[in-house]
Design a protein around this motif. Sequence first.
Motif, mmCIF file in Angstrom:
data_model
loop_
_atom_site.group_PDB
_atom_site.id
_atom_site.type_symbol
_atom_site.label_atom_id
_atom_site.label_comp_id
_atom_site.label_asym_id
_atom_site.label_seq_id
_atom_site.Cartn_x
_atom_site.Cartn_y
_atom_site.Cartn_z
ATOM 1 N N GLN A 240 0.804 -1.214 0.000
ATOM 2 C CA GLN A 240 0.000 0.000 0.000
ATOM 3 C C GLN A 240 0.845 1.276 0.000
ATOM 4 O OE1 GLN A 240 -3.528 -0.062 -0.057
ATOM 5 N NE2 GLN A 240 -3.235 2.102 -0.589
ATOM 6 N N CYS A 292 -1.012 -11.024 -1.260
ATOM 7 C CA CYS A 292 -2.422 -10.710 -1.012
ATOM 8 C C CYS A 292 -2.890 -11.142 0.382
ATOM 9 C CB CYS A 292 -3.304 -11.356 -2.073
ATOM 10 S SG CYS A 292 -3.082 -10.612 -3.713
ATOM 11 N N GLN A 295 -1.895 -7.830 1.968
ATOM 12 C CA GLN A 295 -2.383 -6.661 1.235
ATOM 13 C C GLN A 295 -3.733 -6.974 0.583
ATOM 14 O OE1 GLN A 295 -0.610 -3.706 1.267
ATOM 15 N NE2 GLN A 295 0.835 -4.783 2.617
ATOM 16 N N GLU A 297 -6.784 -5.774 0.916
ATOM 17 C CA GLU A 297 -7.573 -4.654 0.404
ATOM 18 C C GLU A 297 -7.001 -4.142 -0.914
ATOM 19 O OE1 GLU A 297 -8.912 -0.163 1.828
ATOM 20 O OE2 GLU A 297 -8.238 -1.637 3.326
ATOM 21 N N LEU A 298 -5.654 -4.094 -1.004
ATOM 22 C CA LEU A 298 -5.014 -3.625 -2.231
ATOM 23 C C LEU A 298 -5.274 -4.592 -3.383
ATOM 24 C CD1 LEU A 298 -3.215 -1.424 -3.437
ATOM 25 C CD2 LEU A 298 -1.210 -2.745 -2.702
ATOM 26 N N CYS A 299 -5.172 -5.899 -3.128
ATOM 27 C CA CYS A 299 -5.447 -6.890 -4.178
ATOM 28 C C CYS A 299 -6.899 -6.800 -4.639
ATOM 29 C CB CYS A 299 -5.139 -8.299 -3.665
ATOM 30 S SG CYS A 299 -3.365 -8.616 -3.450
ATOM 31 N N ASN A 300 -7.811 -6.553 -3.695
ATOM 32 C CA ASN A 300 -9.216 -6.407 -4.075
ATOM 33 C C ASN A 300 -9.415 -5.216 -4.999
ATOM 34 O OD1 ASN A 300 -10.044 -8.620 -2.607
ATOM 35 N ND2 ASN A 300 -10.471 -7.432 -0.735
ATOM 36 N N SER A 301 -8.638 -4.124 -4.780
ATOM 37 C CA SER A 301 -8.771 -2.946 -5.637
ATOM 38 C C SER A 301 -8.322 -3.249 -7.061
ATOM 39 C CB SER A 301 -7.958 -1.780 -5.070
ATOM 40 O OG SER A 301 -6.562 -2.019 -5.219
ATOM 41 N N PHE A 302 -7.454 -4.273 -7.209
ATOM 42 C CA PHE A 302 -7.040 -4.716 -8.551
ATOM 43 C C PHE A 302 -7.955 -5.822 -9.077
ATOM 44 C CE2 PHE A 302 -3.106 -2.647 -7.284
ATOM 45 C CZ PHE A 302 -2.618 -2.131 -8.480
ATOM 46 N N GLU A 303 -9.010 -6.120 -8.294
ATOM 47 C CA GLU A 303 -9.981 -7.154 -8.660
ATOM 48 C C GLU A 303 -9.317 -8.516 -8.789
ATOM 49 O OE1 GLU A 303 -11.998 -5.837 -12.159
ATOM 50 O OE2 GLU A 303 -12.796 -4.035 -11.209
ATOM 51 N N SER A 317 -4.610 1.873 -17.573
ATOM 52 C CA SER A 317 -5.344 1.945 -16.318
ATOM 53 C C SER A 317 -4.908 0.777 -15.447
ATOM 54 C CB SER A 317 -6.849 1.865 -16.589
ATOM 55 O OG SER A 317 -7.535 1.617 -15.378
ATOM 56 N N LYS A 319 -6.519 -0.894 -13.610
ATOM 57 C CA LYS A 319 -7.534 -1.943 -13.553
ATOM 58 C C LYS A 319 -7.683 -2.661 -14.882
ATOM 59 C CE LYS A 319 -10.209 0.075 -9.788
ATOM 60 N NZ LYS A 319 -11.561 0.481 -9.301
#
Length: 749
Positions: A240, A292, A295, A297-303, A317, A319
């Motif tokens: 993060q 993950c 991290q 929450e960070l991995c979730n933000s990358f789906e 992007s 994503k």
Amino acid sequence: MSNQQIAWSRMLLTSLIVFSCLVPSVYSDEDYYKLLKVSREATTREIRQAFKKLALTMHPDKNPHDETAHDKFLKVTRAYEVLKDDDLRKKYDKYGEKGLQDEQQGGGRYESWNYYRNEFGIYDDDLEIVTLDRGDFDAAVNSGELWFVNFYFPRCHHCHELAPTWREFAKEMDGVFRIGAVNCGDNNRLCRSKGISSYPSLYIFKAGMNPEKYFGDRSKESLTKFGMQFVKSRVTELWQGNVFTEIESAFLSGIGWLITFCADSGDCLESQTRQKLAGMLEGMVNVGWMDCSTQAELCNSFEVTSSTTAFFPPGSSLKNQEIWELFWGNSYILFKLARHRWLVNFSFGQKTMASHEYKKLKALLKDAHIQVKWKDVLYNIVAFAKESVSAHVTTLKPENFPSDSKEPWLVDFFAPWCPPCRALLPELRKASIQLFGQMKFGTLDCTIHEGLCNMYNVNAYPTTVIFNKSSIHEYEGHHSADGILEFIQDLVNPAVVTMDPDSFAELVKRRRHNQTWMVDFYAPWCGPCQALLPEWRRMARSLNGMIKVGTVDCQKHHSFCQGEGVRAYPEIRLYPQNSNRRDAYQSYSGWHRDAHSLRVWAMGTLPRASVDLSPDDFRNHVIRGKDHWVVDFYAPWCGPCQHFAPEFEVLARMLKGSIRAGKVDCQAHHQTCQSAGITAYPSVRFYPYLGTDMVSRRWFFSLPCLGSLSACVSEKRTCAGNNPTLSLALLPLMGCLHLPVLFKTTKLV
């Protein structure tokens, strides 16, 4: 240039009169290239592959009922022995078989059919392994890439045991670092120069670092572990606190990211695999990983829901993941050519997408400020581009050819298809850098400017000629930067005297009683004579005037050489000092004609300048005496001691009158050497006399630069170091050692 000068230059380049040479056992009226069914521009690897193909079908073992099979195969073998060697190949291209008359390559022998089938060229068909020869080895290991090189010998059982593992290892490491192989049977000189004494020998090479030898077991896992130690590419752990700054910073530089996300399920790339990818993609793509489990929450933000690996091109992007798809844009911005150096590749015929190797060029050439846009081989391209930036080599044509220049020029007459020419070009660039301001360098393409090449009667490539005002000198030594520099040095400050009958009578026959002369009777067309020339010059410089050195051209002075009883070339003779008969001489009959062997033989004829020291001598004269001493502690059975002995004698002669030289036989006087703390042979120590104080007298200085002591002293380097109590007589020795870094000072008990 006047007509007379042109005529003289033609005479120099074409003198081919044959006189009393040994005749080889096999001749062929056929063209060697046609015999092997290769083109004149064939590489060494292609020549080797062609010969192997012929050997498997033409060998007498496979044709027992053909009475001509033996002679036919001898011709093919002879062709291979000549064309595989750059120096012999040039002589053959230039003079035909006349230029090879003393070359006993192969000696009329060949190997069994099984040898050619199972042991010959064992890595030639492996695409991931680069077979390196003398002509391209230095360019490869100095290119900036990491190399792991296998030095092997065809008859070595352990080499063949390693081969399957080396192939698997090469496939696994392909792209991470270069895997090479050197056949020491075909490249004996190269292997000796690298200190190879056993097979297989495995070394890591990279520009700017010392070669690192591998001593572990020969499993693929151990080789991989060892090699990966030298892969310094960075793998970044993303979290993060750094993920967005790291990615955006790379994007601004036009570099994308390959990120592996490690979750509880799925396929997470292992640490070593990530490191391999970083090595393969260095300079093109950054490699990172994310844990993950810490991290989430960070991995979730990358789906990301399971372990996966994604590539993010610059500007994309975060994503917009492109899983395992390395995206390379096919458009680029053209910059103003005037502001950059450019490396341009022109392609003809079918267009194909450039490989990742071409993309690595931009990273490898970054420090040289060269713009790359879209094998030959990657390491050759890198070496060419880097050297060309700082080299001073002019492309010549009739308008700028230095035929009447007041400055000295070295001109390389070449053909683009000629492999020895390609091997010579990087050496010319190196020499041009070292001689910048002293000599100009140029190349002339004889396929374009055929008329100009014909004017100088150039009929083989490469032909290297030095134009120095009215003088023209053709270079006949080894095609290396060092060889060229030595040749030029000898032209400017010759260590070898060129003799005619009159000067021979004056200098040799009527020499002073304290003079010794060594004379080489040679013929310019003689192959072994040409091979001897650079070694002869090197030997003359190393003797530093202690023995005078000369040459006599027996083609030019045919009758004189016959009168002196010269019957074969080269004939090496030593005319000793203090001889009652001024025409008395000793002939050299040694097997080796290298500078060291010749110097050992010559120095052995001189009175010794050093003395043998007994235990009493060492104690009374060295430890308690009032002279400076340099002492060689040796053992008679020690090979390096024997190799160093003539070097020590040269040193003793140079220091005579200021520093005494002695030798202690540690086999005969073991206790003396043990008391002196000698643990290895040869050990050389300097014992200065520092005054009447007996305590201060018990100091010695270890001299680690054994191989170059006499060279250091002869160059008169001076350096006072950090010990003000040392006498001035020590200064020349201290200069060799670059005090205080290499000096080891010890107090005797």
